[in-house]
Design an enzyme around this catalytic site. Sequence first.
Site, short mmCIF file in Angstrom:
data_model
loop_
_atom_site.label_atom_id
_atom_site.label_comp_id
_atom_site.label_asym_id
_atom_site.label_seq_id
_atom_site.Cartn_x
_atom_site.Cartn_y
_atom_site.Cartn_z
N LYS A 71 0.80 -1.23 0.00
CA LYS A 71 0.00 0.00 0.00
C LYS A 71 0.84 1.28 0.00
O LYS A 71 0.50 2.25 -0.68
CB LYS A 71 -0.96 0.00 1.18
N ASP A 108 -9.97 1.95 3.00
CA ASP A 108 -9.99 1.09 4.18
C ASP A 108 -10.70 1.74 5.36
O ASP A 108 -11.49 1.08 6.04
CB ASP A 108 -8.55 0.76 4.61
#
Length: 263
Positions: A71, A108
């Site tokens: 990420k 997220d």
Amino acid sequence: MITGYTQLVAILADPIHQVRTPEFINAIYAQQGDDILMVPVHVGAESLEQLWGALKVIHNFRGMVVTVPHKGVAASLCDEVSELASVVGAVNVIRKDKDGRFVGDILDGEGFYAGLLGQGIDPSGSAVLMVGAGGAGRAIAYALAKHGVSRLTITNRTVEKATDLAKKLAKLFPTLRVTGTDIPEGKFDLIINTTSLGMHESDPLPVDESLITADTIIADIIMKPRFTRLLKTARNKGCKVYLGESMLEAQSHKMAAFMKMGN
């Protein structure tokens, strides 16, 4: 049916066996009648940049989801990222625009929060312990702060990452009581594991078991196994538990839509 017109999206991870995103994303595209297919791609950190260049030249490639451990690096490789992704320093979804540019965002945090609400859990005013300060953890911490938790304690294997995140959140949310530590103490309403501890049966608990009491809500963002050692321990103590699939389900529609936006 896969045809010569099928568009591709991918999920990048290392390891890859635990991901469940293709199950959700492919079901969404099928339901919408889109000729788009998500495939899992197992790539190590040392090869991510090389793969990145290859994906850019595939004409029927639409976008990707990225997860552990990519990420942060993926954010630096994108041509453009959202304001939140810039603050967090990570992305988890990327679309390929018509001009070939890769544009990233991170869902997220809002996905986790939406999943909580879907389970009847409102974290506002709560005392929260979050384990992990990686990409997902940073996004979740930002969302929790934004939505009004009263106290946020962050712990991480490298404590400097936890204290650095706490300092950044304190500047953005001056009324939030936030600390970074290597040894969390006190009582918490909600404990969240955002690390990879729990993917294997032999993994230790991410928190001291003494912190898990019957009135504590325990959340884990790991997808496989469905019930990690942490969640099993919490369930045995009578805790309400929040599964990783709840977060994924909440953000899958947003991910699917984001990857379609560029074309």
